[in-house]
Structures are given as C-alpha cells and as structure tokens.
Scaffold this motif. Structure first.
Motif, mmCIF file in Angstrom:
data_model
loop_
_atom_site.group_PDB
_atom_site.id
_atom_site.type_symbol
_atom_site.label_atom_id
_atom_site.label_comp_id
_atom_site.label_asym_id
_atom_site.label_seq_id
_atom_site.Cartn_x
_atom_site.Cartn_y
_atom_site.Cartn_z
ATOM 1 N N LEU A 197 0.811 -1.215 0.000
ATOM 2 C CA LEU A 197 0.000 0.000 0.000
ATOM 3 C C LEU A 197 0.844 1.265 0.000
ATOM 4 N N ARG A 198 2.029 1.203 0.627
ATOM 5 C CA ARG A 198 2.902 2.385 0.611
ATOM 6 C C ARG A 198 3.360 2.686 -0.806
ATOM 7 N N ALA A 199 3.713 1.650 -1.557
ATOM 8 C CA ALA A 199 4.133 1.844 -2.947
ATOM 9 C C ALA A 199 2.972 2.361 -3.782
ATOM 10 N N THR A 200 1.788 1.860 -3.510
ATOM 11 C CA THR A 200 0.599 2.317 -4.235
ATOM 12 C C THR A 200 0.366 3.791 -3.991
ATOM 13 N N LEU A 201 0.497 4.228 -2.734
ATOM 14 C CA LEU A 201 0.263 5.631 -2.408
ATOM 15 C C LEU A 201 1.328 6.521 -3.031
ATOM 16 N N PRO A 253 -4.845 5.135 -4.815
ATOM 17 C CA PRO A 253 -5.683 3.969 -5.110
ATOM 18 C C PRO A 253 -7.053 4.424 -5.585
ATOM 19 N N ASP A 254 -7.739 3.553 -6.299
ATOM 20 C CA ASP A 254 -9.052 3.918 -6.833
ATOM 21 C C ASP A 254 -10.172 3.495 -5.894
ATOM 22 N N ARG A 255 -9.849 3.361 -4.616
ATOM 23 C CA ARG A 255 -10.855 3.011 -3.625
ATOM 24 C C ARG A 255 -10.521 3.704 -2.313
ATOM 25 N N TYR A 256 -11.516 3.794 -1.441
ATOM 26 C CA TYR A 256 -11.262 4.328 -0.110
ATOM 27 C C TYR A 256 -10.511 3.289 0.707
ATOM 28 N N LEU A 257 -9.678 3.761 1.620
ATOM 29 C CA LEU A 257 -8.842 2.882 2.426
ATOM 30 C C LEU A 257 -9.545 2.517 3.732
ATOM 31 N N THR A 258 -9.261 1.329 4.229
ATOM 32 C CA THR A 258 -9.815 0.853 5.496
ATOM 33 C C THR A 258 -8.813 1.114 6.614
ATOM 34 N N PRO A 259 -9.242 1.000 7.870
ATOM 35 C CA PRO A 259 -8.283 1.114 8.969
ATOM 36 C C PRO A 259 -7.144 0.086 8.853
ATOM 37 N N ASP A 260 -7.438 -1.110 8.374
ATOM 38 C CA ASP A 260 -6.388 -2.116 8.161
ATOM 39 C C ASP A 260 -5.366 -1.627 7.140
ATOM 40 N N GLY A 269 -21.932 4.501 6.947
ATOM 41 C CA GLY A 269 -22.683 3.625 7.841
ATOM 42 C C GLY A 269 -21.831 3.359 9.070
ATOM 43 N N LYS A 270 -21.589 2.090 9.369
ATOM 44 C CA LYS A 270 -20.758 1.752 10.532
ATOM 45 C C LYS A 270 -19.298 1.552 10.171
ATOM 46 N N HIS A 271 -18.940 1.719 8.899
ATOM 47 C CA HIS A 271 -17.589 1.450 8.432
ATOM 48 C C HIS A 271 -16.751 2.728 8.356
ATOM 49 N N LEU A 272 -15.532 2.655 8.884
ATOM 50 C CA LEU A 272 -14.589 3.770 8.843
ATOM 51 C C LEU A 272 -13.770 3.668 7.562
ATOM 52 N N ARG A 273 -13.657 4.765 6.842
ATOM 53 C CA ARG A 273 -12.889 4.792 5.599
ATOM 54 C C ARG A 273 -12.035 6.055 5.551
ATOM 55 N N TYR A 274 -11.006 5.976 4.719
ATOM 56 C CA TYR A 274 -10.071 7.093 4.537
ATOM 57 C C TYR A 274 -9.949 7.380 3.050
ATOM 58 N N PRO A 320 -7.820 8.408 0.037
ATOM 59 C CA PRO A 320 -6.381 8.404 -0.241
ATOM 60 C C PRO A 320 -5.788 9.805 -0.395
ATOM 61 N N ALA A 321 -6.541 10.744 -0.950
ATOM 62 C CA ALA A 321 -6.051 12.118 -1.113
ATOM 63 C C ALA A 321 -5.829 12.768 0.258
ATOM 64 N N ASP A 322 -6.728 12.490 1.225
ATOM 65 C CA ASP A 322 -6.568 13.032 2.577
ATOM 66 C C ASP A 322 -5.357 12.410 3.270
ATOM 67 N N VAL A 323 -5.120 11.122 3.030
ATOM 68 C CA VAL A 323 -3.977 10.445 3.634
ATOM 69 C C VAL A 323 -2.678 11.034 3.079
ATOM 70 N N ARG A 324 -2.637 11.249 1.773
ATOM 71 C CA ARG A 324 -1.445 11.853 1.170
ATOM 72 C C ARG A 324 -1.211 13.263 1.724
ATOM 73 N N ALA A 325 -2.273 14.049 1.870
ATOM 74 C CA ALA A 325 -2.145 15.402 2.419
ATOM 75 C C ALA A 325 -1.654 15.344 3.861
#
Length: 81
Positions: free
Chosen positions: A11-15, A20-27, A56-61, A63-68
């Motif tokens: 995932l680090r290489a992907t970022l 990524p073309d999807r939202y990231l999970t806490p994992d 809903g009940k799922h936490l997501r991130y 990728p643009a916010d994570v990079r920032a």
C-alpha cells in the motif's frame, strides 16, 4: 495457493505511485504506516492521524486526505529540524 486468492499489494508503494481507486480501510492505514490497528483507532479518537469518515458503521479514509496528512507531517518534521 489457489488462483483465486487475492494478490497482496504494498500500500505504501501504491500511495507513492498514485492514489488507489478506492477508499482505504483502517487495516490499510495500519499496514501503510506499519503500526498496530489499535494505533489507527487511537489516532482517530485523539484526532491526530489522517482524517477518516464513516460510511454507515464502516470507517474509511480518502487516499487524497492520507497523502495530504503525510505531506503535512513531513513538512512539520522538516520545519522542526
């Protein structure tokens, strides 16, 4: 190993190479930063980690916010040096 097993990606290489073309999970976040999953949840409670949101009940991130967040942390560390 079966042919239907999902492939493991770094995932680090992907970022680094592109978002990524999807939202990231806490994992995903825990794997990306090399920290325990509980640390990701502590960051969320303390509001010190990358910003997340609920679907809903799922936490997501986002990728643009994570990079920032990473860019901001790197700038803060370089400024303190």
């Amino acid at each position: 190993m079966s042919a239907s097993a999902p492939s493991t990606t770094d995932l680090r290489a992907t970022l680094r190479s592109g978002l990524p073309d999807r939202y990231l999970t806490p994992d995903d976040i825990a794997a990306m930063f090399g920290v325990p999953l509980e640390t990701v949840y502590q960051w969320r409670r303390k509001r010190t980690g990358p910003p997340g949101f609920r679907i809903g009940k799922h936490l997501r991130y986002d990728p643009a916010d994570v990079r920032a967040y990473v860019t901001q942390r790197k700038s803060a560390c370089q400024g303190a040096a």
